[in-house]
Design an enzyme around this catalytic site. Sequence first.
Site, PDB file in Angstrom:
ATOM      1  N   LYS A 162      37.931 -28.565  -5.205  1.00 54.48           N
ATOM      2  CA  LYS A 162      36.403 -29.027  -5.046  1.00 54.48           C
ATOM      3  C   LYS A 162      35.972 -30.240  -4.460  1.00 54.48           C
ATOM      4  O   LYS A 162      35.033 -30.222  -3.731  1.00 54.48           O
ATOM      5  CB  LYS A 162      35.814 -29.211  -6.720  1.00 54.48           C
ATOM      6  CG  LYS A 162      35.956 -28.018  -7.359  1.00 54.48           C
ATOM      7  CD  LYS A 162      35.456 -28.410  -8.913  1.00 54.48           C
ATOM      8  CE  LYS A 162      36.200 -29.435  -9.708  1.00 54.48           C
ATOM      9  NZ  LYS A 162      37.536 -29.028 -10.142  1.00 54.48           N
TER      10      LYS A 162
ATOM     11  N   ARG B 243      31.177 -30.127 -16.995  1.00 54.20           N
ATOM     12  CA  ARG B 243      32.358 -29.624 -17.677  1.00 54.20           C
ATOM     13  C   ARG B 243      32.376 -28.963 -18.682  1.00 54.20           C
ATOM     14  O   ARG B 243      33.549 -28.268 -18.996  1.00 54.20           O
ATOM     15  CB  ARG B 243      33.228 -30.999 -17.840  1.00 54.20           C
ATOM     16  CG  ARG B 243      33.951 -31.792 -16.907  1.00 54.20           C
ATOM     17  CD  ARG B 243      35.016 -32.656 -17.379  1.00 54.20           C
ATOM     18  NE  ARG B 243      35.297 -33.634 -16.189  1.00 54.20           N
ATOM     19  CZ  ARG B 243      36.125 -33.277 -15.404  1.00 54.20           C
ATOM     20  NH1 ARG B 243      36.575 -32.144 -15.310  1.00 54.20           N
ATOM     21  NH2 ARG B 243      36.400 -34.301 -14.339  1.00 54.20           N
TER      22      ARG B 243
ATOM     23  N   ARG C  32      52.858 -31.146  -4.834  1.00 54.27           N
ATOM     24  CA  ARG C  32      52.521 -32.231  -4.298  1.00 54.27           C
ATOM     25  C   ARG C  32      53.379 -33.051  -4.578  1.00 54.27           C
ATOM     26  O   ARG C  32      54.184 -33.365  -5.614  1.00 54.27           O
ATOM     27  CB  ARG C  32      51.043 -32.839  -5.355  1.00 54.27           C
ATOM     28  CG  ARG C  32      49.768 -31.979  -4.909  1.00 54.27           C
ATOM     29  CD  ARG C  32      48.659 -32.509  -5.839  1.00 54.27           C
ATOM     30  NE  ARG C  32      47.379 -31.916  -5.667  1.00 54.27           N
ATOM     31  CZ  ARG C  32      46.448 -31.973  -6.363  1.00 54.27           C
ATOM     32  NH1 ARG C  32      46.507 -32.666  -7.570  1.00 54.27           N
ATOM     33  NH2 ARG C  32      45.053 -31.428  -6.009  1.00 54.27           N
TER      34      ARG C  32
ATOM     35  N   ARG D 184      53.887 -36.750  -9.570  1.00 53.18           N
ATOM     36  CA  ARG D 184      53.010 -37.559 -10.446  1.00 53.18           C
ATOM     37  C   ARG D 184      53.131 -36.775 -11.781  1.00 53.18           C
ATOM     38  O   ARG D 184      53.442 -35.470 -11.758  1.00 53.18           O
ATOM     39  CB  ARG D 184      51.664 -37.508  -9.896  1.00 53.18           C
ATOM     40  CG  ARG D 184      51.173 -38.567  -9.057  1.00 53.18           C
ATOM     41  CD  ARG D 184      49.643 -38.362  -9.056  1.00 53.18           C
ATOM     42  NE  ARG D 184      49.027 -37.162  -8.742  1.00 53.18           N
ATOM     43  CZ  ARG D 184      47.991 -36.951  -9.462  1.00 53.18           C
ATOM     44  NH1 ARG D 184      46.998 -37.857  -9.821  1.00 53.18           N
ATOM     45  NH2 ARG D 184      47.546 -35.515  -9.427  1.00 53.18           N
TER      46      ARG D 184
ATOM     47  N   ARG E  47      46.750 -28.452 -18.041  1.00 55.15           N
ATOM     48  CA  ARG E  47      45.379 -28.762 -17.367  1.00 55.15           C
ATOM     49  C   ARG E  47      44.679 -27.654 -17.217  1.00 55.15           C
ATOM     50  O   ARG E  47      43.603 -27.281 -17.089  1.00 55.15           O
ATOM     51  CB  ARG E  47      45.715 -29.373 -15.744  1.00 55.15           C
ATOM     52  CG  ARG E  47      46.165 -31.025 -16.073  1.00 55.15           C
ATOM     53  CD  ARG E  47      46.892 -31.610 -15.036  1.00 55.15           C
ATOM     54  NE  ARG E  47      45.711 -31.785 -13.769  1.00 55.15           N
ATOM     55  CZ  ARG E  47      46.036 -31.886 -12.422  1.00 55.15           C
ATOM     56  NH1 ARG E  47      47.161 -31.984 -12.131  1.00 55.15           N
ATOM     57  NH2 ARG E  47      45.131 -32.105 -11.744  1.00 55.15           N
TER      58      ARG E  47
END
Length: 216
Positions: free
Chosen positions: A15, A90, A129, A162, A173
């Site tokens: 996004k 949200r 990542r 991370r 998440r």
Amino acid sequence: MKNIVVFLGAPGAGKGTAAAAVAARTGARHVSTGAMLRDAVARGTPAGLEAKGHMESGGLVPDEVLYRMIAELLAETPDPATLFFDGFPRNEAQAEKLEQLAAESGATVASALLLDVSREALLERLGGRRVCPKCGAGFHVKSLPPKVDGVCDACGAALVVRADDRPETIAHRLEVYESATAPVIGFYERAGKLRRVDASGSAAEVAALVEAEVSR
Ligand SMILES: [Zn+2]
């Protein structure tokens, strides 16, 4: 007219990247919630000062303060304008409130773009990542690999995953996103404002599809 385009999508759907790229090409204003907060705090607007108090005492910024901040932002945005909202709303209550805030400042929520990516693709994107703990450079094992596996191109430090990108955290998440944001998708669908964009391609491909959609 001030037109608001809401960007929706799971973590990893891209996004923020798409909103920033298309805003830069079209002259739209990219409003990410985090950047809006930091900016209002830095400039010391009334809502910014209030948010600062909550942040300094370690609390979350309440929705009421966020709403005032959005009202400030809409009021100070010259007409005409297109604003890309990234990170807000949200949940369904925030989506309803945004309609009201927009109406109060002569703005319209024109559409909501849902950046659609399969769960498998999201897991691959987020799980791949890697970041450099020393200089902050970001990599991806597939789409942006470092020259030497596991080593930062810029400073030679060992790359890390991370905490946010570990498999168990990613699953959490995505669950949070499903439970809170799925109703927002329904809200815009019922309002006839939902547009789906295939976000499974590269960042450039997604940006091109988003640009085509917002330029209609
Ligand atoms: Zn580095």
